[in-house]
Design an enzyme around this catalytic site. Structure first.
Site, PDB file in Angstrom:
ATOM      1  N   THR A  50       0.827  -1.205   0.000  1.00 45.37           N
ATOM      2  CA  THR A  50       0.000   0.000   0.000  1.00 45.37           C
ATOM      3  C   THR A  50       0.861   1.254   0.000  1.00 45.37           C
ATOM      4  O   THR A  50       0.453   2.296  -0.530  1.00 45.37           O
ATOM      5  CB  THR A  50      -0.944  -0.001   1.220  1.00 45.37           C
ATOM      6  N   TYR A 138       6.279 -11.365   5.287  1.00 47.39           N
ATOM      7  CA  TYR A 138       5.214 -10.939   4.388  1.00 47.39           C
ATOM      8  C   TYR A 138       5.002 -12.033   3.342  1.00 47.39           C
ATOM      9  O   TYR A 138       5.752 -12.129   2.378  1.00 47.39           O
ATOM     10  CB  TYR A 138       5.620  -9.611   3.745  1.00 47.39           C
ATOM     11  N   LYS A 166       2.411 -12.000   8.016  1.00 44.54           N
ATOM     12  CA  LYS A 166       1.288 -11.348   7.349  1.00 44.54           C
ATOM     13  C   LYS A 166       0.913 -12.217   6.166  1.00 44.54           C
ATOM     14  O   LYS A 166       1.686 -12.375   5.215  1.00 44.54           O
ATOM     15  CB  LYS A 166       1.654  -9.945   6.861  1.00 44.54           C
ATOM     16  N   VAL A 208      -3.499  -6.716   9.018  1.00 46.16           N
ATOM     17  CA  VAL A 208      -2.782  -5.651   8.312  1.00 46.16           C
ATOM     18  C   VAL A 208      -3.683  -5.244   7.161  1.00 46.16           C
ATOM     19  O   VAL A 208      -3.926  -6.025   6.244  1.00 46.16           O
ATOM     20  CB  VAL A 208      -1.411  -6.132   7.805  1.00 46.16           C
TER      21      VAL A 208
END
Length: 299
Positions: A50, A138, A166, A208
């Site tokens: 993002t 991630y 995540k 998240v």
């Protein structure tokens, strides 16, 4: 940082740019932080997907992390997103994030040539040894090509400092397996917008969430109702509206969608960086209708 507890709604935050997209809008970034902290967001995750990290120069990447740490000023943890095409770049970013005061790292593996399981372990071990901060791995196989099973993801938790994950795989079965069978090895957070409810209801200790930057109060309310109060019916009612926003963002260029949403709620953060382009007028109108339905003033 061994006593750091990461829990709640972790806002995957944007990198605000000037109108022509050429530079970081530092004043805007500070305003974004104040807005999210005041809304009750539990932590900030800059320079992830993002945050358009892949579009940032190395110096810009470092500067954005530094700015978020400074602006947060200890009010909430800052989990710095780091990653690059080599160990060298990722380790440089990791050391810098520690130096400027980031509380933890969200580490994405190299995203051009897919790594195998043993390579991912070697990579994370090198980052851990270099920085000594808590690490959120991630897991975004659609981008990195590193497709690991739930058991393999759990095994990453045996690496020192790799405490969290995540999960942006979009695989609800794998996420559930991690939460049910492997929570003693690694704590899995949901990172796929439309699975936010599923993740929290299944016991994830955090989410998240890029959409949380647009509607932080509503995101925090969902967490409080579903995770803290254990009110499943109340959570479903809130999620029915928030799901429409999550589903919309997954149907368009995600960055363009989030930045359009911020503009509509009166907190613009500049354009997405090219080659990503702003949403069309038609899509902006659709997004406005969704935000209106959530109860957010959109203009």
């Amino acid at each position: 940082m061994s006593d750091l507890e990461i829990r709640g709604i972790l806002a995957a935050v944007v990198t605000p740019f000037t109108a022509d997209g050429s530079a970081i809008d530092e004043d805007n970034l500070r305003a974004q932080v104040d807005r999210l902290v005041e809304a009750g967001i539990h932590a900030l995750v800059p320079t992830g997907s993002t945050g358009e990290f892949a579009s940032l120069s190395l110096d810009e990447h470092k500067r954005v992390i530094e700015l978020y740490v400074e602006a947060a000023a200890g009010r909430v943890p800052v989990i710095a997103g780091i990653g690059g095409l080599t160990n060298q770049i990722t380790i440089e970013l990791a050391k810098h994030a520690k130096q400027v005061g980031a509380d933890a790292l969200m580490v994405v593996p190299p995203f051009y040539e897919p790594l195998g399981f043993e390579d991912v372990k070697f990579f994370l071990t090198s980052v851990s040894e270099a920085a000594g901060l808590p690490i959120v791995y991630y897991n975004i196989p659609g981008i990195t090509g590193a497709k690991l099973s739930a058991a393999e993801l759990a095994e990453l938790g045996e690496i020192e400092n790799v405490k969290y994950l995540k999960d942006t795989s979009g695989d609800a079965v794998s996420l559930t397996e991690l939460l049910v069978n492997h929570s003693d090895k690694i704590k899995a957070f949901n990172g796929w917008d439309t699975l936010t409810f599923v993740g929290i209801a299944s016991g994830a200790e955090a989410a998240v969430w890029g959409a949380a930057g647009i509607v932080p109060e509503q995101a925090v309310e969902l967490w409080n109702v579903l995770a803290e109060k254990k009110d499943l019916d109340g959570g479903r009612e809130l999620w029915a509206k928030l799901w429409r926003l999550a589903d919309f963002l997954e149907s368009v260029n995600y960055i363009a969608g989030v930045k359009a949403g911020l503009e509509l709620v009166g907190s613009p953060a500049g354009p997405p960086r090219l080659p990503a382009r702003p949403l069309s007028d038609e899509k902006r109108a659709e997004l406005k209708e969704i935000l209106d339905a959530i109860g957010v003033t959109a203009s």
